[in-house]
Motif scaffolding. Sequence first.
Motif, PDB file in Angstrom:
ATOM      1  N   ASN A 149       3.831  48.933  17.262  1.00  0.00           N
ATOM      2  CA  ASN A 149       4.095  47.640  17.876  1.00  0.00           C
ATOM      3  C   ASN A 149       5.541  47.613  18.381  1.00  0.00           C
ATOM      4  O   ASN A 149       6.490  47.563  17.595  1.00  0.00           O
ATOM      5  CB  ASN A 149       3.865  46.519  16.861  1.00  0.00           C
ATOM      6  CG  ASN A 149       3.994  45.145  17.492  1.00  0.00           C
ATOM      7  OD1 ASN A 149       4.048  45.019  18.719  1.00  0.00           O
ATOM      8  ND2 ASN A 149       4.056  44.114  16.664  1.00  0.00           N
ATOM      9  N   TYR A 150       5.683  47.686  19.693  1.00  0.00           N
ATOM     10  CA  TYR A 150       7.005  47.666  20.304  1.00  0.00           C
ATOM     11  C   TYR A 150       7.379  46.289  20.842  1.00  0.00           C
ATOM     12  O   TYR A 150       8.282  46.165  21.667  1.00  0.00           O
ATOM     13  CB  TYR A 150       7.060  48.676  21.459  1.00  0.00           C
ATOM     14  CG  TYR A 150       6.731  50.090  21.046  1.00  0.00           C
ATOM     15  CD1 TYR A 150       7.635  50.854  20.310  1.00  0.00           C
ATOM     16  CD2 TYR A 150       5.512  50.669  21.389  1.00  0.00           C
ATOM     17  CE1 TYR A 150       7.332  52.148  19.920  1.00  0.00           C
ATOM     18  CE2 TYR A 150       5.195  51.964  21.003  1.00  0.00           C
ATOM     19  CZ  TYR A 150       6.120  52.699  20.275  1.00  0.00           C
ATOM     20  OH  TYR A 150       5.817  53.975  19.902  1.00  0.00           O
ATOM     21  N   HIS A 151       6.657  45.247  20.413  1.00  0.00           N
ATOM     22  CA  HIS A 151       6.887  43.918  20.967  1.00  0.00           C
ATOM     23  C   HIS A 151       8.260  43.375  20.583  1.00  0.00           C
ATOM     24  O   HIS A 151       8.880  42.637  21.370  1.00  0.00           O
ATOM     25  CB  HIS A 151       5.795  42.964  20.487  1.00  0.00           C
ATOM     26  CG  HIS A 151       5.923  41.579  21.032  1.00  0.00           C
ATOM     27  ND1 HIS A 151       5.674  41.272  22.347  1.00  0.00           N
ATOM     28  CD2 HIS A 151       6.301  40.406  20.437  1.00  0.00           C
ATOM     29  CE1 HIS A 151       5.880  39.977  22.545  1.00  0.00           C
ATOM     30  NE2 HIS A 151       6.249  39.431  21.404  1.00  0.00           N
ATOM     31  N   TYR A 152       8.751  43.726  19.412  1.00  0.00           N
ATOM     32  CA  TYR A 152      10.003  43.149  18.939  1.00  0.00           C
ATOM     33  C   TYR A 152      11.201  44.057  19.202  1.00  0.00           C
ATOM     34  O   TYR A 152      12.269  43.834  18.623  1.00  0.00           O
ATOM     35  CB  TYR A 152       9.899  42.847  17.435  1.00  0.00           C
ATOM     36  CG  TYR A 152       8.896  41.777  17.137  1.00  0.00           C
ATOM     37  CD1 TYR A 152       9.170  40.436  17.406  1.00  0.00           C
ATOM     38  CD2 TYR A 152       7.639  42.090  16.621  1.00  0.00           C
ATOM     39  CE1 TYR A 152       8.233  39.440  17.145  1.00  0.00           C
ATOM     40  CE2 TYR A 152       6.698  41.111  16.364  1.00  0.00           C
ATOM     41  CZ  TYR A 152       7.005  39.779  16.631  1.00  0.00           C
ATOM     42  OH  TYR A 152       6.078  38.803  16.385  1.00  0.00           O
ATOM     43  N   TRP A 153      11.028  45.066  20.028  1.00  0.00           N
ATOM     44  CA  TRP A 153      12.195  45.849  20.437  1.00  0.00           C
ATOM     45  C   TRP A 153      13.076  45.003  21.337  1.00  0.00           C
ATOM     46  O   TRP A 153      12.618  44.085  22.024  1.00  0.00           O
ATOM     47  CB  TRP A 153      11.743  47.110  21.165  1.00  0.00           C
ATOM     48  CG  TRP A 153      11.247  48.166  20.218  1.00  0.00           C
ATOM     49  CD1 TRP A 153      10.742  47.990  18.969  1.00  0.00           C
ATOM     50  CD2 TRP A 153      11.208  49.572  20.472  1.00  0.00           C
ATOM     51  NE1 TRP A 153      10.378  49.183  18.408  1.00  0.00           N
ATOM     52  CE2 TRP A 153      10.649  50.178  19.307  1.00  0.00           C
ATOM     53  CE3 TRP A 153      11.572  50.371  21.529  1.00  0.00           C
ATOM     54  CZ2 TRP A 153      10.476  51.546  19.199  1.00  0.00           C
ATOM     55  CZ3 TRP A 153      11.383  51.738  21.429  1.00  0.00           C
ATOM     56  CH2 TRP A 153      10.848  52.321  20.277  1.00  0.00           C
ATOM     57  N   ASN A 156      12.220  44.687  25.085  1.00  0.00           N
ATOM     58  CA  ASN A 156      10.979  43.952  25.304  1.00  0.00           C
ATOM     59  C   ASN A 156      11.167  42.457  25.072  1.00  0.00           C
ATOM     60  O   ASN A 156      10.581  41.631  25.779  1.00  0.00           O
ATOM     61  CB  ASN A 156       9.888  44.485  24.379  1.00  0.00           C
ATOM     62  CG  ASN A 156       9.429  45.872  24.778  1.00  0.00           C
ATOM     63  OD1 ASN A 156       9.520  46.243  25.948  1.00  0.00           O
ATOM     64  ND2 ASN A 156       8.948  46.646  23.825  1.00  0.00           N
ATOM     65  N   VAL A 157      11.984  42.090  24.074  1.00  0.00           N
ATOM     66  CA  VAL A 157      12.268  40.674  23.834  1.00  0.00           C
ATOM     67  C   VAL A 157      13.012  40.074  25.023  1.00  0.00           C
ATOM     68  O   VAL A 157      12.717  38.963  25.490  1.00  0.00           O
ATOM     69  CB  VAL A 157      13.081  40.509  22.532  1.00  0.00           C
ATOM     70  CG1 VAL A 157      13.539  39.071  22.366  1.00  0.00           C
ATOM     71  CG2 VAL A 157      12.250  40.933  21.331  1.00  0.00           C
ATOM     72  N   GLU A 160      10.635  39.617  27.928  1.00  0.00           N
ATOM     73  CA  GLU A 160       9.739  38.486  27.708  1.00  0.00           C
ATOM     74  C   GLU A 160      10.425  37.155  27.989  1.00  0.00           C
ATOM     75  O   GLU A 160       9.850  36.255  28.616  1.00  0.00           O
ATOM     76  CB  GLU A 160       9.220  38.534  26.269  1.00  0.00           C
ATOM     77  CG  GLU A 160       8.098  37.559  25.971  1.00  0.00           C
ATOM     78  CD  GLU A 160       6.830  37.893  26.730  1.00  0.00           C
ATOM     79  OE1 GLU A 160       6.047  36.949  26.970  1.00  0.00           O
ATOM     80  OE2 GLU A 160       6.633  39.080  27.067  1.00  0.00           O
ATOM     81  N   GLU A 161      11.671  37.019  27.549  1.00  0.00           N
ATOM     82  CA  GLU A 161      12.417  35.794  27.825  1.00  0.00           C
ATOM     83  C   GLU A 161      12.701  35.638  29.310  1.00  0.00           C
ATOM     84  O   GLU A 161      12.646  34.528  29.857  1.00  0.00           O
ATOM     85  CB  GLU A 161      13.729  35.796  27.024  1.00  0.00           C
ATOM     86  CG  GLU A 161      13.548  35.731  25.521  1.00  0.00           C
ATOM     87  CD  GLU A 161      12.832  34.466  25.089  1.00  0.00           C
ATOM     88  OE1 GLU A 161      13.074  33.413  25.721  1.00  0.00           O
ATOM     89  OE2 GLU A 161      12.054  34.533  24.126  1.00  0.00           O
TER      90      GLU A 161
END
Length: 299
Positions: A149-153, A156-157, A160-161
Amino acid sequence: MNQADLSKLVSALRIAVKPKPRRFSCPEGPAGRLEKLRATVTALVKYERIELNHPRAEEAQGYAERLISDAIRNGDCHKHTMEMADYWLNEKQLVHKLFKVLAPRYQNYNSSFTRLVLGPKTYPGYYVGTAILELKGNPFPALQPETHNYHYWLHNVLLEEAKKEFRSARQDRNAGTTERGDRAKVMSSGITTDWSGLLKMKKSNFRLLLLIAFYGLFLILGAAIFSAIESPLEVADVKNMRDRKNHFLRTHSCITDHLLLGVVLESGAKVARREAHRRNKALHDWFRKQKSTEKADRH
């Protein structure tokens, strides 16, 4: 006996089993089919990873799951389980591995004991479908990489913002455009339209539109006339060439259509090379003549 007691009588498989057996060719009939499945289960227990055709691998997976499940459930002191192990494992030293190695390994497993992975497709050619059947926990490298899960790298954050800010800005811009359009409609409803200005604007663009239409009509008519003049000649030439080719093939039966096409292409390439060589030679002679003329003028 209730349903809970009935579930203890038979080991429940942890894989999806189809209601009908898979079909794979076997000239020896049902006995040969069982021999193939026994050989597959024996190879799986021995090597812990095998590659074979997908139908045979999927069919043998259920028998291997049931054999391991019975070994874990009943142990090596159960007569029926030992008979099944002796039947399905052609190499008898693997019976010891089944009860002393595999059964303790899968004692606390909550999922299936085997894994079936589709193999790569081979192209071109007839694709039967290969698969890799393996026992979980084997010492070989994994066939499929682990998903992370690389969503919280950090990047990536940030991306997303940035996407959220872009969407909110676009919604605000669209809302503002809608409001300005509504205000313009309200204002235009109380103002009379200046039709003379529209007529002047149309007259100023009429010549340009007429010129574009005339130019397009000229191109279409020119193409139609050229096609009407040249089309009969081209059809006659094509028919003549086809008749000559068919007559040549009938006269010389030892030459095929494919061979004749190759000879024509090769001769055409030779003619093109000869013509290019002639042009290059003429151009080279012209340059030499120009240089000699310049030298004579200097002297």
